[in-house]
Design an enzyme around this catalytic site. Structure first.
Site, PDB file in Angstrom:
ATOM      1  N   GLU A 126       0.818  -1.223   0.000  1.00 16.73           N
ATOM      2  CA  GLU A 126       0.000   0.000   0.000  1.00 16.73           C
ATOM      3  C   GLU A 126       0.849   1.270   0.000  1.00 16.73           C
ATOM      4  O   GLU A 126       1.214   1.780   1.055  1.00 16.73           O
ATOM      5  CB  GLU A 126      -0.943  -0.005   1.226  1.00 16.73           C
ATOM      6  CG  GLU A 126      -1.827   1.234   1.278  1.00 16.73           C
ATOM      7  CD  GLU A 126      -2.765   1.279   2.487  1.00 16.73           C
ATOM      8  OE1 GLU A 126      -2.750   0.331   3.303  1.00 16.73           O
ATOM      9  OE2 GLU A 126      -3.493   2.261   2.621  1.00 16.73           O
TER      10      GLU A 126
ATOM     11  N   LYS B  83      -2.454  -2.025  -3.202  1.00 21.41           N
ATOM     12  CA  LYS B  83      -3.491  -1.145  -2.634  1.00 21.41           C
ATOM     13  C   LYS B  83      -3.070   0.312  -2.836  1.00 21.41           C
ATOM     14  O   LYS B  83      -2.416   0.906  -1.971  1.00 21.41           O
ATOM     15  CB  LYS B  83      -3.696  -1.467  -1.144  1.00 21.41           C
ATOM     16  CG  LYS B  83      -4.696  -0.553  -0.446  1.00 21.41           C
ATOM     17  CD  LYS B  83      -5.133  -1.125   0.887  1.00 21.41           C
ATOM     18  CE  LYS B  83      -5.986  -0.129   1.651  1.00 21.41           C
ATOM     19  NZ  LYS B  83      -6.654  -0.735   2.797  1.00 21.41           N
TER      20      LYS B  83
HETATM   21  P1  13P Z   1      -9.174   4.404   4.066  1.00 24.03           P
HETATM   22  O1  13P Z   1      -9.999   3.706   3.043  1.00 24.03           O
HETATM   23  O2  13P Z   1      -9.941   5.023   5.175  1.00 24.03           O
HETATM   24  O3  13P Z   1      -8.158   5.324   3.435  1.00 24.03           O
HETATM   25  O4  13P Z   1      -8.334   3.282   4.806  1.00 24.03           O
HETATM   26  C1  13P Z   1      -7.736   2.322   4.067  1.00 24.03           C
HETATM   27  C2  13P Z   1      -6.512   1.877   4.751  1.00 24.03           C
HETATM   28  O5  13P Z   1      -6.336   0.712   4.999  1.00 24.03           O
HETATM   29  C3  13P Z   1      -5.509   2.884   5.093  1.00 24.03           C
HETATM   30  O6  13P Z   1      -4.307   2.252   5.387  1.00 24.03           O
END
Ligand code: 13P
Length: 348
Positions: free
Chosen positions: A177, A219
């Site tokens: 991510e 992600k």
């Molecule tokens: P949000 O969708 O609230 O941005 O959170 C996703 C997430 O896992 C952030 O690390």
């Protein structure tokens, strides 16, 4: 490492019509959100809140996996059933947040680097033993004057790749991510430029660390105008720019891309995902779905407010957002779905 097992878990995480519930807020982040709603910031309230979420009837119809925080993965329902079992019984794969949070990057005070690599191999072994089958690590990239620096992008990409390699060695599918924050007044073009550089760097590092692309999930954030930018890109512009950026940077071997919501409105996050899937049709190599935190949970948390009497309405709000996003992941979402819903008011 069993590559076939990793691949099969990764595919299940992005199964058709499903996405991932990000419910891995750290104690601090969860407490901040509770505080705003007047919910007591205790371990018991955090547990009760997660019990409400995870016991939502039918959640597994649209949710393939749930990301948990260390405190949560050790908890269970009031009657003593471990959350891992509750989720697995509902057909939802349990995952675990592995990063230890973003800290100030030395030499660049407005940038951050995510920590948590020390001792990670042993932590992965413990979580695997407990039943987790995937993991998450979030890197944070800020757009601003003179940032992001190359140093920040490379440090974060390197950490993401080392984390991903360790996960695969230990049998967990890594969610990689790299979040480019929406904070700021930058244009969508600037966001594109930064996201493209970040993703190129991340995939180069993943390659260098021998991460198996078939056994991971990306992600990313969407390519979007900064939230203070006077010129806000339309839903179609965001979808087109995000698709173009991903097609130019993400190898076809990656089974799925599951977006974060990053502070977008609940319905806007759904509309963006839907527009991408409508636009791309079959002209994309990976599944495009959601791994939302706030955009899935916010209406539910606001309905619950720490009171068990609201649990059933709060579960309906979660189920509704999961259903809408499930539809968006196949390009079948429409505003009608919001209007028709029993909980439409709660989800605004
Ligand atoms: P949000 O969708 O609230 O941005 O959170 C996703 C997430 O896992 C952030 O690390």
């Amino acid at each position: 490492m069993n590559a076939a097992e990793l691949q099969s878990v990764a595919k299940a995480m992005v199964a058709k019509g499903k996405g991932i519930l990000a419910s891995d807020e750290s104690k601090g982040t969860c407490n901040k959100r509770f505080d705003k709603l007047g919910i007591p910031t205790t371990e018991e309230y955090r547990r009760a809140y997660r019990e409400m979420l995870f016991t939502t009837t039918g959640l597994g119809e649209y949710i393939s996996g749930a990301i948990l925080y260390d405190e949560t993965i050790r908890q269970g329902t009031k009657d003593g059933t471990a959350f891992i079992k509750v989720l697995t019984d509902a057909g939802i794969i349990p995952g675990i947040k592995l990063d230890a949070g973003a800290q100030a990057l030395a030499g660049s005070p407005n940038e951050k680097v995510t920590e948590g690599l020390d001792g990670l191999r042993d932590r992965i072994a413990e979580y695997y033993q407990m039943g987790a089958r995937f993991a998450k690590w979030r890197a944070v990239i800020t757009i601003g004057d003179g940032i992001p620096t190359r140093g920040c992008i490379e440090a974060n990409a390197h950490a993401l790749a080392r984390y991903a390699a360790l996960c695969q060695e230990g049998g967990l599918v890594p969610i990689v991510e790299p979040e480019v924050l929406m904070d700021g007044d930058h244009t969508i073009e600037r966001c594109y430029q930064v996201t493209e550089e970040v993703l190129h760097t991340v995939f180069n590092q993943l390659y260098i660390q021998r991460v198996v692309f078939e056994g991971m999930i990306l992600k990313p954030s969407m390519v979007i105008s900064g939230q203070d930018c006077p010129q806000q890109a339309s839903i179609e512009e965001v979808a087109a720019a995000t698709l173009k950026c991903l097609l130019n940077t993400v190898p076809a071997a990656v089974p799925g891309i599951a977006f974060l919501s990053g502070g977008q409105g609940n319905e806007l996050a759904t509309a963006h995902l839907n527009a991408m899937n409508t636009m791309a049709e079959s002209n994309k190599p990976w599944a495009l779905t959601f791994s939302y935190g706030r955009a899935l949970q916010q209406p539910s948390m606001e309905t619950w407010r720490g009171d068990d009497a609201n649990a059933s309405a709060a579960q309906k709000a979660l189920y509704h957002r999961a259903k809408c996003n499930g539809a968006a992941s196949t390009g079948n979402y429409s505003e009608e779905m919001e209007k028709n819903a029993e909980v439409a008011i709660a989800t605004k």
